[in-house]
Design an enzyme around this catalytic site. Structure first.
Site, PDB file in Angstrom:
ATOM      1  CB  ALA A   1     -37.619  -6.347  15.184  1.00  0.00           C
ATOM      2  CB  CYS A   2     -32.653  -5.228  18.037  1.00  0.00           C
ATOM      3  SG  CYS A   2     -32.064  -3.846  19.353  1.00  0.00           S
TER       4      CYS A   2
END
Lengths: 77, 165
Positions: free
Chosen positions: A23-24
């Site tokens: 996840a960014c």
């Protein structure tokens, strides 16, 4: 949220199609085995703002809930 | 908009400040399609000066997300403002980024959030440009955008959002 995680995982072709996910802040960056199993319409219907595909690298733009969503998806794996 | 929104808040104009000193650049020129296509929302990017700097809060509000290389502040009127420090900087795993506040804290516009060095990011082959994005907001509400190519100081007005009508 759990339901959303299930729908996004399904849109990516299911747990068995997922090679890697991180996840960014606004997106899930994933790598899949078979990009043809990715259902962009289903991902959008699940709440994705957009889907970017580059070979087997699929980025699902979900907004700043990306990290919690990624945890929910990891719980499903 | 969240439950705590009130009519009074909705008609207010939100002033978004530059989180870094640098050069104003259209979001469309950011080398990342998620930002360039406005997929997370409209905004402006700032190409930062190549020296160690503090990224500051562009608005007052609660720091609802803090990653080493990016953060989101939720304003009292319910808008989320995202600052992303460089492109693909998630790959740096926080190296070179020093946070000064914790996630969940209330912050003031202009307050230092993260220290970092855009020159070091560039030396690593990544673009240090900083998209400043208003999440889930119609593009037409973003106004008074500082002219492209203008050099802007940290904490100076970058653009406004709203009022809604």
């Amino acid at each position: 949220m759990g339901d959303k995680a299930e729908r996004i995982l399904a849109g990516l072709g299911g747990a068995e199609n997922l090679v890697e996910m991180e996840a960014c802040i606004t997106r899930l960056r994933t790598e899949v085995k078979d990009a043809s199993l990715v259902d962009q319409a289903a991902l959008r219907a699940a709440g994705a703002h957009g889907v970017l595909c580059s070979g087997t690298v699929i980025q699902v733009v979900v907004g700043p809930e990306a990290d919690t969503l990624a945890e929910d998806i990891e719980d499903l794996l | 908009m969240t439950e705590e929104s009130t009519e009074e808040n909705v008609v207010k104009t939100l002033h978004v400040l530059s989180p870094v000193p640098g050069v104003c650049t259209p979001l469309g020129r950011v080398p990342d399609s998620v930002f360039a296509q406005g997929l997370v929302g409209p905004g402006v990017a700032v190409a930062p000066l190549p020296e160690p700097i503090d990224a500051v809060a562009p608005v007052d509000g609660r720091l609802v997300k803090l990653h080493s290389h990016a953060f989101v502040i939720r304003t009292p009127c319910g808008r989320g403002v995202l600052v992303h420090l460089g492109i693909d900087t998630v790959k740096l795993n926080g190296e070179g980024f020093v946070p000064h506040v914790a996630q969940g804290e209330e912050v003031k516009a202009g307050q230092a959030i993260i220290s970092w060095d855009p020159a070091a990011v560039a030396a690593g082959g990544r673009d240090p440009i900083c998209p400043v994005v208003v999440l889930d907001t119609p593009a037409e509400l973003v106004r008074n955008i500082t002219t492209e190519g203008t050099e802007i100081a940290s904490g100076s007005p970058l653009f406004t959002v709203g009022p809604e009508n």
